[in-house]
Design a protein around this motif. Structure first.
Motif, short mmCIF file in Angstrom:
data_model
loop_
_atom_site.label_atom_id
_atom_site.label_comp_id
_atom_site.label_asym_id
_atom_site.label_seq_id
_atom_site.Cartn_x
_atom_site.Cartn_y
_atom_site.Cartn_z
N THR A 184 35.92 33.14 50.89
CA THR A 184 36.75 31.96 50.63
C THR A 184 37.19 31.98 49.17
N ALA A 185 38.48 31.72 48.94
CA ALA A 185 39.02 31.77 47.58
C ALA A 185 38.28 30.82 46.65
N SER A 186 37.98 31.30 45.46
CA SER A 186 37.31 30.51 44.44
C SER A 186 38.28 30.21 43.30
N LEU A 187 37.87 29.32 42.44
CA LEU A 187 38.70 28.93 41.30
C LEU A 187 39.12 30.15 40.49
N VAL A 188 38.19 31.05 40.26
CA VAL A 188 38.47 32.29 39.54
C VAL A 188 37.94 33.46 40.36
N ASP A 189 38.84 34.30 40.85
CA ASP A 189 38.47 35.48 41.61
C ASP A 189 38.77 36.74 40.79
N GLY A 190 38.88 37.85 41.47
CA GLY A 190 39.12 39.12 40.79
C GLY A 190 37.82 39.88 40.62
N PRO A 191 37.89 41.05 39.99
CA PRO A 191 36.69 41.89 39.83
C PRO A 191 35.59 41.17 39.05
N SER A 192 34.36 41.37 39.48
CA SER A 192 33.21 40.79 38.78
C SER A 192 32.93 41.58 37.50
N LEU A 193 32.36 40.91 36.52
CA LEU A 193 31.90 41.60 35.33
C LEU A 193 30.70 42.47 35.70
N ARG A 194 30.62 43.65 35.13
CA ARG A 194 29.59 44.62 35.51
C ARG A 194 28.64 44.99 34.37
N THR A 195 29.10 44.84 33.14
CA THR A 195 28.27 45.28 32.01
C THR A 195 28.21 44.19 30.95
N ALA A 196 27.21 44.31 30.07
CA ALA A 196 27.08 43.36 28.96
C ALA A 196 28.30 43.41 28.05
N GLU A 197 28.93 44.60 27.95
CA GLU A 197 30.10 44.74 27.08
C GLU A 197 31.28 43.93 27.60
N GLU A 198 31.27 43.61 28.89
CA GLU A 198 32.38 42.85 29.47
C GLU A 198 32.23 41.35 29.31
N LEU A 199 31.13 40.90 28.74
CA LEU A 199 30.88 39.46 28.65
C LEU A 199 31.87 38.74 27.75
N GLY A 200 32.62 39.50 26.98
CA GLY A 200 33.69 38.88 26.20
C GLY A 200 34.79 38.30 27.08
N GLY A 201 34.77 38.67 28.36
CA GLY A 201 35.75 38.13 29.29
C GLY A 201 35.37 36.78 29.87
N LEU A 202 34.18 36.30 29.51
CA LEU A 202 33.78 34.97 29.96
C LEU A 202 34.66 33.89 29.35
N GLY A 203 34.86 32.81 30.07
CA GLY A 203 35.54 31.65 29.52
C GLY A 203 34.50 30.58 29.20
N VAL A 204 34.19 30.42 27.93
CA VAL A 204 33.21 29.42 27.52
C VAL A 204 33.94 28.11 27.27
#
Length: 226
Positions: A184-204
């Motif tokens: 079921t579609a979520s507010l934010v979809d797309g590829p999941s983050l996989r590594t700690a280096e990708e955490l900059g893609g979080l929306g705080v």
């Protein structure tokens, strides 16, 4: 900024879903009115929607799901619409948005999109050789004077906007329901983050306002801080 101040405004379930199921036949707008406990408070979302920005951004896929390719032409509104679409809108769908919009800007990577065959003073078709949401937003501000933009698109585009740091605010009306379903579609979809280096893609987010609405609905407005 060289782009509009951009707000993601959506109706969501408590578990972050933006649809009642995984098929286009299921949708909040058509399903909630028939569900006791949800229908009573739904109008509050539509009332708040009327107070959002005078520029709105969406996708052809979402609008086709909403039936614009079959609907009769609507009355003109003071809202300008920007859509990204390659093949979901038909000629009728394009005409529907021309009739409804003050200005209608369509971004497409399809050089034979039906919009190219339409003639309307308020229709502006932007052919993108490579799809770019950041360039689309820059175009809206530079060429059309869009200073503030409300986004109401699907989870995939919402995810791209988040990862590209193109959101400034998140404004949610939370319905008192759990939907579930991994497809079921979520507010934010797309590829999941996989590594700690990708955490900059979080929306705080920083909570700016929390409003308890009637019939157990809730409104949450956040500012995106990173």
């Amino acid at each position: 900024m060289d782009r509009p101040v951009t707000t993601l405004f959506m109706l969501v379930s408590v578990d972050g879903k933006i649809s009642t199921g995984a098929t286009d036949a299921l949708d909040f707008d058509q399903d909630f009115p028939g569900i006791p406990g949800l229908r009573e408070g739904l109008q509050q979302y539509h009332d708040i929607e009327q107070t959002t920005d005078l520029w709105a951004f969406n996708t052809g896929r979402v609008q086709a799901k909403m039936g614009v390719n079959e609907k009769p032409l609507p009355e003109k509104t003071p809202v300008s619409f920007a859509l990204t679409d390659d093949h979901h809108l038909t000629e009728q769908g394009v005409r529907w948005f021309c009739a409804r919009s003050k200005e209608f800007v369509l971004f497409t990577a399809n050089p034979v999109h039906p919009a190219f065959g339409e003639q309307a003073e308020n229709l502006h078709v932007v052919l993108q050789q490579e799809r770019s949401l950041s360039k689309a937003l820059e175009t809206l501000k530079r060429d059309f004077g869009c200073e503030r933009l409300t986004v109401q698109s699907g989870g995939t585009v919402n995810g791209l906007l988040l990862r590209e740091k193109l959101l400034d605010y998140v404004d949610l009306v939370v319905a008192p329901v759990l939907v579930g379903g991994k497809d079921t579609a979520s507010l934010v979809d797309g590829p999941s983050l996989r590594t700690a280096e990708e955490l900059g893609g979080l929306g705080v987010l920083a909570l700016e306002r929390c409003t308890l609405l009637e019939h157990n609905y809730l409104r949450l407005r956040y500012r995106v801080i990173s």
